[in-house]
Design a protein around this motif. Structure first.
Motif, PDB file in Angstrom:
ATOM      1  N   ALA A  69       5.705  11.612  -9.786  1.00  0.00           N
ATOM      2  CA  ALA A  69       5.076  12.242  -8.622  1.00  0.00           C
ATOM      3  C   ALA A  69       3.897  11.432  -8.096  1.00  0.00           C
ATOM      4  CB  ALA A  69       4.630  13.657  -8.975  1.00  0.00           C
ATOM      5  N   ASP A  70       3.204  10.718  -9.001  1.00  0.00           N
ATOM      6  CA  ASP A  70       2.048   9.923  -8.587  1.00  0.00           C
ATOM      7  C   ASP A  70       2.427   8.522  -8.132  1.00  0.00           C
ATOM      8  OD1 ASP A  70       0.433  12.042  -9.233  1.00  0.00           O
ATOM      9  OD2 ASP A  70      -0.036  11.302 -11.246  1.00  0.00           O
ATOM     10  N   GLY A  71       3.620   8.075  -8.457  1.00  0.00           N
ATOM     11  CA  GLY A  71       4.068   6.735  -8.077  1.00  0.00           C
ATOM     12  C   GLY A  71       4.043   5.762  -9.237  1.00  0.00           C
ATOM     13  N   PHE A  72       5.017   4.883  -9.272  1.00  0.00           N
ATOM     14  CA  PHE A  72       5.072   3.843 -10.301  1.00  0.00           C
ATOM     15  C   PHE A  72       4.033   2.767 -10.021  1.00  0.00           C
ATOM     16  CE2 PHE A  72       9.351   5.635 -10.241  1.00  0.00           C
ATOM     17  CZ  PHE A  72       9.602   5.831 -11.593  1.00  0.00           C
ATOM     18  N   THR A  73       3.559   2.145 -11.081  1.00  0.00           N
ATOM     19  CA  THR A  73       2.659   1.000 -10.939  1.00  0.00           C
ATOM     20  C   THR A  73       3.478  -0.287 -10.969  1.00  0.00           C
ATOM     21  OG1 THR A  73       2.335   0.711 -13.322  1.00  0.00           O
ATOM     22  CG2 THR A  73       0.882   2.276 -12.189  1.00  0.00           C
TER      23      THR A  73
ATOM     24  N   GLY B  70       4.598   8.675 -20.344  1.00  0.00           N
ATOM     25  CA  GLY B  70       3.972   9.995 -20.416  1.00  0.00           C
ATOM     26  C   GLY B  70       4.742  11.063 -19.672  1.00  0.00           C
ATOM     27  N   ASP B  71       4.129  12.228 -19.573  1.00  0.00           N
ATOM     28  CA  ASP B  71       4.780  13.397 -18.958  1.00  0.00           C
ATOM     29  C   ASP B  71       5.013  13.237 -17.460  1.00  0.00           C
ATOM     30  OD1 ASP B  71       4.764  14.583 -21.423  1.00  0.00           O
ATOM     31  OD2 ASP B  71       2.926  15.750 -21.067  1.00  0.00           O
ATOM     32  N   LYS B  72       4.292  12.328 -16.822  1.00  0.00           N
ATOM     33  CA  LYS B  72       4.461  12.155 -15.383  1.00  0.00           C
ATOM     34  C   LYS B  72       5.802  11.510 -15.025  1.00  0.00           C
ATOM     35  CE  LYS B  72      -0.472  11.835 -14.310  1.00  0.00           C
ATOM     36  NZ  LYS B  72      -1.552  10.973 -13.764  1.00  0.00           N
ATOM     37  N   TYR B  73       6.460  10.920 -16.008  1.00  0.00           N
ATOM     38  CA  TYR B  73       7.733  10.250 -15.788  1.00  0.00           C
ATOM     39  C   TYR B  73       8.847  11.212 -16.190  1.00  0.00           C
ATOM     40  CZ  TYR B  73       4.730   6.107 -15.712  1.00  0.00           C
ATOM     41  OH  TYR B  73       3.746   5.194 -15.423  1.00  0.00           O
TER      42      TYR B  73
ATOM     43  N   GLY C 162       0.781  -1.231   0.000  1.00  0.00           N
ATOM     44  CA  GLY C 162       0.000   0.000   0.000  1.00  0.00           C
ATOM     45  C   GLY C 162       0.811   1.278   0.000  1.00  0.00           C
ATOM     46  N   GLY C 163       2.141   1.184  -0.102  1.00  0.00           N
ATOM     47  CA  GLY C 163       2.965   2.379  -0.221  1.00  0.00           C
ATOM     48  C   GLY C 163       3.074   2.817  -1.668  1.00  0.00           C
ATOM     49  N   THR C 164       3.690   3.955  -1.898  1.00  0.00           N
ATOM     50  CA  THR C 164       3.906   4.440  -3.252  1.00  0.00           C
ATOM     51  C   THR C 164       5.399   4.607  -3.496  1.00  0.00           C
ATOM     52  OG1 THR C 164       3.622   6.737  -2.497  1.00  0.00           O
ATOM     53  CG2 THR C 164       1.698   5.643  -3.439  1.00  0.00           C
ATOM     54  N   VAL C 165       5.838   4.212  -4.682  1.00  0.00           N
ATOM     55  CA  VAL C 165       7.250   4.288  -5.065  1.00  0.00           C
ATOM     56  C   VAL C 165       7.398   5.391  -6.101  1.00  0.00           C
ATOM     57  CG1 VAL C 165       9.161   3.067  -6.185  1.00  0.00           C
ATOM     58  CG2 VAL C 165       7.661   1.866  -4.567  1.00  0.00           C
ATOM     59  N   HIS C 166       8.260   6.354  -5.829  1.00  0.00           N
ATOM     60  CA  HIS C 166       8.353   7.546  -6.663  1.00  0.00           C
ATOM     61  C   HIS C 166       9.655   7.670  -7.440  1.00  0.00           C
ATOM     62  CE1 HIS C 166       4.639   9.305  -5.049  1.00  0.00           C
ATOM     63  NE2 HIS C 166       4.983   8.673  -3.942  1.00  0.00           N
ATOM     64  N   SER C 167      10.566   6.702  -7.302  1.00  0.00           N
ATOM     65  CA  SER C 167      11.818   6.794  -8.055  1.00  0.00           C
ATOM     66  C   SER C 167      12.376   5.419  -8.366  1.00  0.00           C
ATOM     67  CB  SER C 167      12.861   7.597  -7.272  1.00  0.00           C
ATOM     68  OG  SER C 167      13.313   6.860  -6.152  1.00  0.00           O
ATOM     69  N   LEU C 168      13.085   5.360  -9.491  1.00  0.00           N
ATOM     70  CA  LEU C 168      13.967   4.262  -9.854  1.00  0.00           C
ATOM     71  C   LEU C 168      15.169   4.909 -10.525  1.00  0.00           C
ATOM     72  CD1 LEU C 168      11.390   1.699 -11.316  1.00  0.00           C
ATOM     73  CD2 LEU C 168      12.636   1.448  -9.156  1.00  0.00           C
TER      74      LEU C 168
END
Length: 454
Positions: free
Chosen positions: A265-269, A294-297, A249-255
């Motif tokens: 910013a929204d988190g990777f799926t 997309g632009d979110k990445y 249930g956490g969100t991952v925002h970087s790789l």
């Protein structure tokens, strides 16, 4: 009358071995509270910092053009007080004796913290499988194992995979060992499931790191759910750490990879992570992958993720050594980070560790889970693979995963309790002090029983 000569100072790491020097300093500095109470253990530290055996050899092999190339091969058999040497084989152009000695030294205490009967070692070569054909990888692995096979065995030294050493390379090495020795034995871990591998082994280091974080968060009366998480790296450890965070249930925002970082910013799926997994299986780079998104990445060339977001709860360095600097640690603290656990080995510089540890007396510390504890899930499941091989059976994924989770819980508990006894911090004991002293005491006491020091 016989005159006793003055003792010679123990100098295990010459100046040309900076990574090993750093690892020695990090451990020795945290052992100070133990040495104050029980100074006799200083003798053990002088012994334990010298490998029992160093094996270095040349690896000649033929490339696809029929030309002979040669690489350096290494195996550092550091300590066998608790069991056969255990540790990975790293195939990367950066490999040298200093890096392998630091990794082998860390492996001693990491393996001790799993509670399994495993010694510590490390090995590899400055050969890189990237941009090499399968034929070239096979010929290298066969030449490498031809020499290494003289020094390993299921009750002596059981290597594993590591950076650059996937199931493909393990398979080629295993096949060559079997040809040379005429025996089918669990000599390597990280094998394919069809011939002796274990379920959950690919996931183990990443999953285990998150299981360790879960225990850290329990002390704060928190869970992973809803936590903003930064992950560095995009290889095996980073992939499965990210997937476990998302599952909880956490969100991952970087790789990230060696060329830069991707921020979302929204988190990777989970599907994003699986795409990266396929990309890295072909030695691709995130800079190319992000062009299809997309632009979110947002891609940041040449940057690590730690300074690229304004708010973060959890940081998981999962790439390589010294990937968090002192300044980056301060940036994470400013962004609100409460927990940092290393999926990589020695992922933080000493300056970064000093920043973490300086916060232990505050109400909102940046609590540090050191790699030798937090990423020990990989070697733990390697040990479970050895047990399955010895019994000629294969446990279910659920069974291995449950055992892994239990091992990580016990590892955390051990670090926490020993950290409380010897370390600083009122509500947040030093887990690096706890990990180092707990691991050291277990190994040193076994060495004393064997007569290695007295």
């Amino acid at each position: 009358m016989l005159h006793k000569p003055a003792p010679v100072p123990c100098v295990a790491a010459p100046p040309a071995e900076p990574e090993f020097q750093q690892a020695l300093h990090e451990v020795e500095s945290t052992l100070a509270p133990l040495f104050e109470k029980q100074p006799e253990y200083k003798k053990a530290f002088k012994v334990i910092q010298i490998p029992e055996r160093l094996v270095q050899f040349r690896v000649p092999w033929e490339n696809d053009n029929g030309e002979v190339e040669v690489n350096n091969g290494f195996r550092v058999q550091f300590n066998s007080a608790l069991g056969p040497y255990k540790g990975g084989l790293r195939l990367h152009e950066s490999v040298n004796l200093s890096i392998l000695k630091f990794l082998g030294f860390e492996q001693i205490f990491k393996n001790a913290l799993t509670g399994l009967q495993l010694g510590g070692g490390k090995g590899g070569s400055d050969f890189s499988p990237k941009q090499r054909s399968n034929g070239e990888i096979r010929r290298f692995c066969q030449s490498f194992m031809t020499e290494l096979s003289k020094h390993i065995g299921q009750d002596t030294d059981v290597p594993a995979g590591d950076i650059g050493t996937t199931a493909l390379e393990v398979g080629y090495m295993f096949g060559q060992y079997k040809r040379l020795r005429n025996e089918f034995t669990g000599i390597l871990t990280g094998k394919a499931l069809a011939w002796g591998g274990s379920l959950i082994r690919p996931e183990a280091t990443g999953y285990g790191t998150v299981y360790y974080v879960v225990e850290m968060l329990k002390h704060m009366n928190e869970t992973v759910k809803g936590k903003r998480t930064l992950v560095s790296g995009s290889g095996n450890v980073a992939q499965y750490a990210a997937l476990k965070v998302i599952e909880l249930g956490g969100t991952v925002h970087s790789l990230s990879d060696s060329r830069g970082s991707v921020i979302n910013a929204d988190g990777f799926t989970s599907d994003d992570v699986f795409e990266v997994q396929a990309l890295k299986a072909k030695y691709g780079y995130l800079a190319d992958w992000v062009k299809t998104k997309g632009d979110k990445y947002v891609y940041h060339a040449g940057a690590r993720p730690w300074t690229l977001v304004d708010k973060v709860d959890i940081a998981l360095p999962c790439a390589t050594q010294n990937e968090v600097s002192g300044e980056e640690a301060k940036a994470l603290l400013k962004a609100g980070c409460r927990v940092l656990a290393e999926g990589s080995n020695m992922g933080s510089t000493q300056e970064a560790i000093d920043v973490y540890e300086s916060t232990l007396q505050t109400e909102k510390p940046l609590w540090y889970g050191p790699g030798k504890a937090a990423n020990s899930g990989g070697v733990a499941v390697s040990g479970l693979e050895m047990a399955q091989n010895s019994a000629r059976i294969q446990w279910s994924a659920a069974d291995v995963d449950a055992r892994l989770e239990d091992i990580m819980k016990e590892c955390y508990r051990n670090c926490f309790e020993v950290g409380q006894k010897y370390g600083a911090g009122k509500g947040y004991p030093s887990l690096v002090t706890g990990a180092n002293i707990a691991g050291f005491l277990k190994v040193a006491d076994a060495m004393k029983a064997h007569g290695d020091w007295y």
